[in-house]
Design a protein around this motif. Sequence first.
Motif, PDB file in Angstrom:
ATOM      1  N   GLY A  71       0.721  -1.115  -0.108  1.00 27.52           N
ATOM      2  CA  GLY A  71      -0.082   0.071   0.069  1.00 27.52           C
ATOM      3  C   GLY A  71       0.890   1.199   0.057  1.00 27.52           C
ATOM      4  O   GLY A  71       1.907   1.316  -0.127  1.00 27.52           O
ATOM      5  N   GLY A  72       0.078   2.385   0.207  1.00 27.71           N
ATOM      6  CA  GLY A  72       0.705   3.678   0.341  1.00 27.71           C
ATOM      7  C   GLY A  72       1.945   3.927   1.101  1.00 27.71           C
ATOM      8  O   GLY A  72       2.921   4.627   0.661  1.00 27.71           O
ATOM      9  N   LEU A  73       1.932   3.398   2.264  1.00 26.95           N
ATOM     10  CA  LEU A  73       3.004   3.437   3.161  1.00 26.95           C
ATOM     11  C   LEU A  73       4.042   2.740   2.656  1.00 26.95           C
ATOM     12  O   LEU A  73       5.251   3.259   2.781  1.00 26.95           O
ATOM     13  CB  LEU A  73       2.809   2.943   4.551  1.00 26.95           C
ATOM     14  N   CYS A  74       4.124   1.767   2.044  1.00 25.67           N
ATOM     15  CA  CYS A  74       5.133   0.994   1.743  1.00 25.67           C
ATOM     16  C   CYS A  74       5.804   1.633   0.446  1.00 25.67           C
ATOM     17  O   CYS A  74       6.843   1.731   0.305  1.00 25.67           O
ATOM     18  CB  CYS A  74       4.668  -0.449   1.015  1.00 25.67           C
ATOM     19  N   ARG A  75       4.937   2.217  -0.459  1.00 18.61           N
ATOM     20  CA  ARG A  75       5.257   2.864  -1.793  1.00 18.61           C
ATOM     21  C   ARG A  75       6.142   4.238  -1.089  1.00 18.61           C
ATOM     22  O   ARG A  75       7.170   4.450  -1.681  1.00 18.61           O
ATOM     23  CB  ARG A  75       4.465   3.506  -2.520  1.00 18.61           C
ATOM     24  N   ARG A  76       5.781   4.886   0.164  1.00 17.30           N
ATOM     25  CA  ARG A  76       6.382   6.144   0.457  1.00 17.30           C
ATOM     26  C   ARG A  76       7.558   5.638   1.109  1.00 17.30           C
ATOM     27  O   ARG A  76       8.672   6.159   1.084  1.00 17.30           O
ATOM     28  CB  ARG A  76       5.488   6.733   1.707  1.00 17.30           C
ATOM     29  N   ASN A  77       7.733   4.395   1.660  1.00 13.75           N
ATOM     30  CA  ASN A  77       9.037   3.843   2.264  1.00 13.75           C
ATOM     31  C   ASN A  77      10.258   3.676   1.148  1.00 13.75           C
ATOM     32  O   ASN A  77      11.203   4.227   1.340  1.00 13.75           O
ATOM     33  CB  ASN A  77       8.786   2.536   2.955  1.00 13.75           C
ATOM     34  N   TRP A  78       9.510   2.943   0.015  1.00 11.86           N
ATOM     35  CA  TRP A  78      10.680   2.824  -0.901  1.00 11.86           C
ATOM     36  C   TRP A  78      10.855   4.027  -1.680  1.00 11.86           C
ATOM     37  O   TRP A  78      12.185   4.190  -2.213  1.00 11.86           O
ATOM     38  CB  TRP A  78      10.148   1.848  -1.733  1.00 11.86           C
ATOM     39  N   ALA A  79      10.013   4.860  -1.948  1.00 14.22           N
ATOM     40  CA  ALA A  79      10.316   6.164  -2.476  1.00 14.22           C
ATOM     41  C   ALA A  79      11.456   6.978  -1.629  1.00 14.22           C
ATOM     42  O   ALA A  79      12.521   7.840  -2.248  1.00 14.22           O
ATOM     43  CB  ALA A  79       9.083   7.146  -2.752  1.00 14.22           C
TER      44      ALA A  79
END
Length: 173
Positions: free
Chosen positions: A132-140
């Motif tokens: 989800g969104g938190l995961c995408r923010r982590n990797w970005a």
Amino acid sequence: MFARLTVIFLALLLAACASTPAGPAPSEPAAVATASPAELVAQVRALGEHGHELEVQPLRDPQVEDLRAQAQAQEAAGKPKAAFDTLARALVISPGDPDLLQWQAELALLRRAWKQAEILAAQSFELGPKLGGLCRRNWATIGNARAMRGANEAAAVAHRQGESCTVSPPVRM
């Protein structure tokens, strides 16, 4: 023949309904290196707002909510260090909260603390849902921090890893 065409049409229709929009593409490491910290944080946060996923939010402690509001006001006032410190106080109350850790990582990006941003985002990923969104923010965040340090290959790997965070919603009939 008509039944077979109907089945094919329905299958295509369901496939179209199940797909999610591509969303913002991760930045190329070379483009990230020329971006301002505020642009990096805006890009990270945009990736978290994909919008087509179920995200479960736990109940939050009212004290933590007060500190979150205070940190939000400090960040809006251009005081990322004060906001970072306020979130550190919230983490004492709610240790290991992946949302708070990610927010601190984004504030570290604003402060040009690239290594700290990467470490905090990695901690958030390990403690978070890994989807989800938190995961995408982590990797970005990890990718942007690496790119700003000149580790372009490692940044590209992180941005590709973020693509695996999106999960299509289930098909509902």
